[in-house]
Design a protein around this motif. Structure first.
Motif, short mmCIF file in Angstrom:
data_model
loop_
_atom_site.label_atom_id
_atom_site.label_comp_id
_atom_site.label_asym_id
_atom_site.label_seq_id
_atom_site.Cartn_x
_atom_site.Cartn_y
_atom_site.Cartn_z
N ALA A 195 -3.54 -1.04 3.87
CA ALA A 195 -4.63 -0.32 3.22
C ALA A 195 -4.13 0.94 2.50
O ALA A 195 -4.52 1.20 1.35
CB ALA A 195 -5.68 0.06 4.25
N VAL A 196 -3.27 1.70 3.15
CA VAL A 196 -2.76 2.93 2.54
C VAL A 196 -1.92 2.61 1.31
O VAL A 196 -2.07 3.23 0.25
CB VAL A 196 -1.94 3.74 3.58
CG1 VAL A 196 -1.18 4.87 2.91
CG2 VAL A 196 -2.86 4.28 4.65
N SER A 197 -1.04 1.63 1.45
CA SER A 197 -0.18 1.30 0.31
C SER A 197 -0.99 0.69 -0.83
O SER A 197 -0.69 0.93 -2.01
CB SER A 197 0.94 0.37 0.74
OG SER A 197 0.41 -0.84 1.24
N GLY A 198 -2.02 -0.07 -0.49
CA GLY A 198 -2.88 -0.63 -1.54
C GLY A 198 -3.62 0.45 -2.32
O GLY A 198 -3.78 0.36 -3.54
N VAL A 214 7.34 5.95 -6.04
CA VAL A 214 6.23 5.94 -5.08
C VAL A 214 5.48 4.62 -5.15
O VAL A 214 5.15 4.01 -4.12
CB VAL A 214 5.29 7.13 -5.34
CG1 VAL A 214 4.05 7.06 -4.47
CG2 VAL A 214 6.02 8.44 -5.12
N VAL A 215 5.22 4.14 -6.33
CA VAL A 215 4.49 2.89 -6.50
C VAL A 215 5.33 1.71 -5.99
O VAL A 215 4.81 0.79 -5.35
CB VAL A 215 4.09 2.68 -7.98
CG1 VAL A 215 3.45 1.32 -8.19
CG2 VAL A 215 3.15 3.79 -8.43
N THR A 216 6.63 1.74 -6.23
CA THR A 216 7.51 0.67 -5.76
C THR A 216 7.56 0.64 -4.23
O THR A 216 7.44 -0.43 -3.61
CB THR A 216 8.93 0.85 -6.33
OG1 THR A 216 8.85 0.88 -7.75
CG2 THR A 216 9.84 -0.27 -5.88
N VAL A 217 7.71 1.80 -3.62
CA VAL A 217 7.74 1.88 -2.15
C VAL A 217 6.41 1.43 -1.57
O VAL A 217 6.36 0.72 -0.56
CB VAL A 217 8.11 3.31 -1.69
CG1 VAL A 217 7.91 3.47 -0.19
CG2 VAL A 217 9.55 3.62 -2.07
N ALA A 218 5.31 1.80 -2.20
CA ALA A 218 3.99 1.38 -1.74
C ALA A 218 3.83 -0.14 -1.84
O ALA A 218 3.21 -0.77 -0.98
CB ALA A 218 2.90 2.08 -2.54
N GLY A 219 4.40 -0.73 -2.87
CA GLY A 219 4.36 -2.19 -2.99
C GLY A 219 5.11 -2.88 -1.87
O GLY A 219 4.63 -3.85 -1.29
N TYR A 220 6.29 -2.36 -1.56
CA TYR A 220 7.06 -2.93 -0.44
C TYR A 220 6.35 -2.71 0.89
O TYR A 220 6.36 -3.57 1.77
CB TYR A 220 8.46 -2.32 -0.40
CG TYR A 220 9.37 -2.81 -1.49
CD1 TYR A 220 9.54 -4.17 -1.72
CD2 TYR A 220 10.07 -1.92 -2.29
CE1 TYR A 220 10.38 -4.62 -2.73
CE2 TYR A 220 10.91 -2.36 -3.30
CZ TYR A 220 11.06 -3.71 -3.51
OH TYR A 220 11.89 -4.15 -4.51
N ALA A 221 5.71 -1.56 1.05
CA ALA A 221 4.97 -1.28 2.28
C ALA A 221 3.77 -2.22 2.41
O ALA A 221 3.43 -2.64 3.52
CB ALA A 221 4.51 0.17 2.30
N ALA A 222 3.15 -2.57 1.30
CA ALA A 222 2.03 -3.52 1.34
C ALA A 222 2.51 -4.88 1.81
O ALA A 222 1.85 -5.54 2.63
CB ALA A 222 1.38 -3.61 -0.03
N VAL A 223 3.63 -5.32 1.30
CA VAL A 223 4.19 -6.61 1.72
C VAL A 223 4.55 -6.57 3.21
O VAL A 223 4.23 -7.49 3.97
CB VAL A 223 5.41 -6.99 0.87
CG1 VAL A 223 6.11 -8.21 1.43
CG2 VAL A 223 4.99 -7.24 -0.57
N ALA A 224 5.18 -5.48 3.64
CA ALA A 224 5.57 -5.36 5.04
C ALA A 224 4.34 -5.33 5.95
O ALA A 224 4.33 -5.96 7.01
CB ALA A 224 6.40 -4.09 5.25
N GLY A 225 3.30 -4.62 5.55
CA GLY A 225 2.07 -4.58 6.34
C GLY A 225 1.39 -5.93 6.42
O GLY A 225 0.88 -6.32 7.47
N GLY A 226 1.39 -6.67 5.32
CA GLY A 226 0.80 -8.01 5.33
C GLY A 226 1.55 -8.97 6.22
O GLY A 226 0.95 -9.73 6.99
N VAL A 227 2.86 -8.93 6.15
CA VAL A 227 3.69 -9.80 7.00
C VAL A 227 3.53 -9.42 8.47
O VAL A 227 3.38 -10.29 9.34
CB VAL A 227 5.18 -9.74 6.57
CG1 VAL A 227 6.06 -10.43 7.57
CG2 VAL A 227 5.34 -10.36 5.19
#
Length: 85
Positions: free
Chosen positions: A27-30, A43-56
């Motif tokens: 949610a935060v990264s989204g 920041v946007v790139t790291v947030a994208g990776y964090a979104a993938v990590a959170g989903g997995v």
């Protein structure tokens, strides 16, 4: 046991906590990725990776099964066999 059965089965407490952490991370990264202001590319790139990590993390935690609970349920639902004699 297929994926749908695993998703419906009871989840251990530790993995419930991990699932919640993964959903919060997602949610935060989204919200960072969808921010209406211009953010640095890093920041946007790291947030994208964090979104993938959170989903997995959330998906893996959801399909983790509490074997003790399943074995207990199976033992409770098995019909009792009566012996004649």
């Amino acid at each position: 046991m297929n994926v749908l059965d695993r998703a419906k089965a009871p989840t251990p407490k530790f993995f419930k906590v991990l699932r919640t952490i993964g959903l919060a991370l997602l949610a935060v990264s989204g919200s960072i990725v969808a921010a209406p202001i211009a953010l640095p590319t890093v920041v946007v790139t790291v947030a994208g990776y964090a979104a993938v990590a959170g989903g997995v993390l959330s998906a893996v935690s959801q399909i983790t099964v509490d074997e003790k609970s399943i074995n207990k349920d199976e033992a409770d639902t098995e019909p009792e066999v009566k012996e004649n004699g």
